[in-house]
Design a protein around this motif. Sequence first.
Motif, PDB file in Angstrom:
ATOM      1  N   THR A  72      43.938 -28.907 142.720  1.00  8.96           N
ATOM      2  CA  THR A  72      43.046 -28.844 142.358  1.00  8.96           C
ATOM      3  C   THR A  72      43.220 -26.783 143.395  1.00  8.96           C
ATOM      4  N   CYS A  73      42.059 -25.926 142.690  1.00  9.15           N
ATOM      5  CA  CYS A  73      41.936 -24.324 144.060  1.00  9.15           C
ATOM      6  C   CYS A  73      40.907 -24.416 144.453  1.00  9.15           C
ATOM      7  N   TRP A  74      41.231 -22.534 144.625  1.00  8.00           N
ATOM      8  CA  TRP A  74      40.513 -22.217 144.537  1.00  8.00           C
ATOM      9  C   TRP A  74      40.436 -20.314 144.892  1.00  8.00           C
ATOM     10  N   THR A  75      39.636 -19.476 144.312  1.00 12.68           N
ATOM     11  CA  THR A  75      39.715 -18.349 144.970  1.00 12.68           C
ATOM     12  C   THR A  75      38.312 -17.302 145.185  1.00 12.68           C
ATOM     13  N   ASP A  76      38.461 -16.779 146.230  1.00  9.61           N
ATOM     14  CA  ASP A  76      37.288 -15.521 146.184  1.00  9.61           C
ATOM     15  C   ASP A  76      36.963 -14.681 144.876  1.00  9.61           C
ATOM     16  N   ASN A  77      38.136 -14.511 143.898  1.00  5.30           N
ATOM     17  CA  ASN A  77      38.270 -12.858 143.646  1.00  5.30           C
ATOM     18  C   ASN A  77      37.484 -13.012 142.327  1.00  5.30           C
ATOM     19  N   VAL A  78      36.293 -13.284 142.097  1.00  8.53           N
ATOM     20  CA  VAL A  78      35.601 -13.112 141.271  1.00  8.53           C
ATOM     21  C   VAL A  78      34.035 -12.516 141.403  1.00  8.53           C
ATOM     22  N   GLU A  79      33.627 -12.066 140.737  1.00 12.54           N
ATOM     23  CA  GLU A  79      32.896 -10.448 140.692  1.00 12.54           C
ATOM     24  C   GLU A  79      30.972 -11.587 140.430  1.00 12.54           C
ATOM     25  N   VAL A  80      30.312 -11.790 140.156  1.00 11.39           N
ATOM     26  CA  VAL A  80      28.908 -12.520 139.948  1.00 11.39           C
ATOM     27  C   VAL A  80      28.780 -11.433 138.579  1.00 11.39           C
ATOM     28  N   GLY A  81      28.412 -12.533 137.703  1.00 15.83           N
ATOM     29  CA  GLY A  81      27.652 -11.864 136.089  1.00 15.83           C
ATOM     30  C   GLY A  81      29.294 -11.668 135.445  1.00 15.83           C
ATOM     31  N   ILE A 143      34.206 -19.566 132.204  1.00 15.75           N
ATOM     32  CA  ILE A 143      33.137 -19.436 133.011  1.00 15.75           C
ATOM     33  C   ILE A 143      32.980 -18.391 133.164  1.00 15.75           C
ATOM     34  N   THR A 144      31.189 -18.050 133.504  1.00 16.02           N
ATOM     35  CA  THR A 144      30.625 -16.928 133.914  1.00 16.02           C
ATOM     36  C   THR A 144      29.941 -17.201 135.311  1.00 16.02           C
ATOM     37  N   VAL A 145      30.750 -15.882 135.873  1.00 15.01           N
ATOM     38  CA  VAL A 145      30.155 -16.608 136.915  1.00 15.01           C
ATOM     39  C   VAL A 145      28.843 -16.479 137.711  1.00 15.01           C
ATOM     40  N   LYS A 146      28.121 -17.047 137.457  1.00 16.04           N
ATOM     41  CA  LYS A 146      26.520 -17.049 138.176  1.00 16.04           C
ATOM     42  C   LYS A 146      26.209 -18.287 139.693  1.00 16.04           C
ATOM     43  N   PRO A 147      25.633 -17.445 140.592  1.00 14.89           N
ATOM     44  CA  PRO A 147      25.627 -17.935 141.769  1.00 14.89           C
ATOM     45  C   PRO A 147      24.599 -18.877 141.649  1.00 14.89           C
ATOM     46  N   PRO A 148      25.180 -20.111 142.526  1.00 15.88           N
ATOM     47  CA  PRO A 148      24.031 -21.608 141.707  1.00 15.88           C
ATOM     48  C   PRO A 148      22.863 -21.178 142.910  1.00 15.88           C
ATOM     49  N   SER A 150      20.863 -23.071 144.873  1.00 19.08           N
ATOM     50  CA  SER A 150      20.588 -23.547 146.230  1.00 19.08           C
ATOM     51  C   SER A 150      21.540 -22.841 147.147  1.00 19.08           C
ATOM     52  N   SER A 151      23.029 -22.638 146.254  1.00 21.88           N
ATOM     53  CA  SER A 151      23.485 -21.595 147.955  1.00 21.88           C
ATOM     54  C   SER A 151      23.812 -20.143 147.267  1.00 21.88           C
ATOM     55  N   PRO A 152      22.942 -19.518 146.714  1.00 18.84           N
ATOM     56  CA  PRO A 152      23.062 -18.077 146.457  1.00 18.84           C
ATOM     57  C   PRO A 152      24.071 -16.989 146.425  1.00 18.84           C
ATOM     58  N   GLY A 153      24.495 -17.310 148.037  1.00 17.22           N
ATOM     59  CA  GLY A 153      25.694 -16.545 148.041  1.00 17.22           C
ATOM     60  C   GLY A 153      27.352 -17.156 148.048  1.00 17.22           C
ATOM     61  N   ASP A 154      27.169 -18.297 147.613  1.00 19.06           N
ATOM     62  CA  ASP A 154      28.364 -19.205 147.510  1.00 19.06           C
ATOM     63  C   ASP A 154      29.014 -18.823 146.284  1.00 19.06           C
ATOM     64  N   THR A 155      30.172 -18.099 145.375  1.00 21.35           N
ATOM     65  CA  THR A 155      30.695 -17.022 144.845  1.00 21.35           C
ATOM     66  C   THR A 155      32.095 -17.730 144.570  1.00 21.35           C
ATOM     67  N   ARG A 156      32.397 -18.343 145.480  1.00 19.22           N
ATOM     68  CA  ARG A 156      33.845 -18.847 145.246  1.00 19.22           C
ATOM     69  C   ARG A 156      33.693 -19.535 143.826  1.00 19.22           C
ATOM     70  N   LEU A 157      35.330 -19.868 143.307  1.00 18.70           N
ATOM     71  CA  LEU A 157      35.508 -20.458 141.417  1.00 18.70           C
ATOM     72  C   LEU A 157      36.339 -21.502 142.232  1.00 18.70           C
ATOM     73  N   TYR A 158      36.015 -22.700 141.746  1.00 21.12           N
ATOM     74  CA  TYR A 158      37.142 -23.842 142.151  1.00 21.12           C
ATOM     75  C   TYR A 158      36.964 -24.413 140.389  1.00 21.12           C
ATOM     76  N   PHE A 159      38.284 -24.520 140.871  1.00 24.55           N
ATOM     77  CA  PHE A 159      38.872 -24.822 139.787  1.00 24.55           C
ATOM     78  C   PHE A 159      40.424 -25.854 139.916  1.00 24.55           C
TER      79      PHE A 159
END
Length: 185
Positions: A72-81, A143-148, A150-159
């Motif tokens: 698994t990996c993750w990154t913060d380098n994504v933008e909402v929408g 995947i389209t980045v839409k904040p969940p 239940s946790s609107p500030g969490d936009t980290r992409l996990y894959f």
Amino acid sequence: MVGFFYSSPHFYGDPKAIEKVKNQKTIIYPKGFTITWGNDKRYWRLPRQSCNRKKESSTGAELLQVSWLEVTCWTDNVEVGKSYRVGFNLSMTAAAFGWKGCEVYIMAKIGKAGKFVSKKVFLDTKGSDDQNKFNMPEDDLIITVKPPSSSPGDTRLYFGMYEVWSGRWKGGLKIHHTFVEKVGN
């Protein structure tokens, strides 16, 4: 207890092993992967710590043998929408085994509470030449980045890449890097 040292059998990714290429793409090198059983030399061969990321990528994280594949990996380098393509740059060694008919899943989600998007792939259709690198999934996993909600500030992409269901032993896979690439503007 004095002298007691606990060591995890799993390898936990280093966020410093992430490189942002231009404004469209992020590359995560092997030291940035979280690998189940990755700290056990019977199962995985990881590249040595290197200042040269290109060298680390060419060496790759090599799966020697496991029945439980979870990288698994993750990154913060994504933008909402925005929409992103995620994938793995792989190759097989000449000694690869256990992949025939084996369903491997590439999965991605936004935020811990997000819903996974997945793509089933088969790695047994690839050549066994170590120089035969390929990206998985071959078809885009977008995947389209839409904040969940239940946790609107969490936009980290996990894959990640998973094969945990068959119980079959497999080996000979090299993971050179993963990528996250913005689709469109």
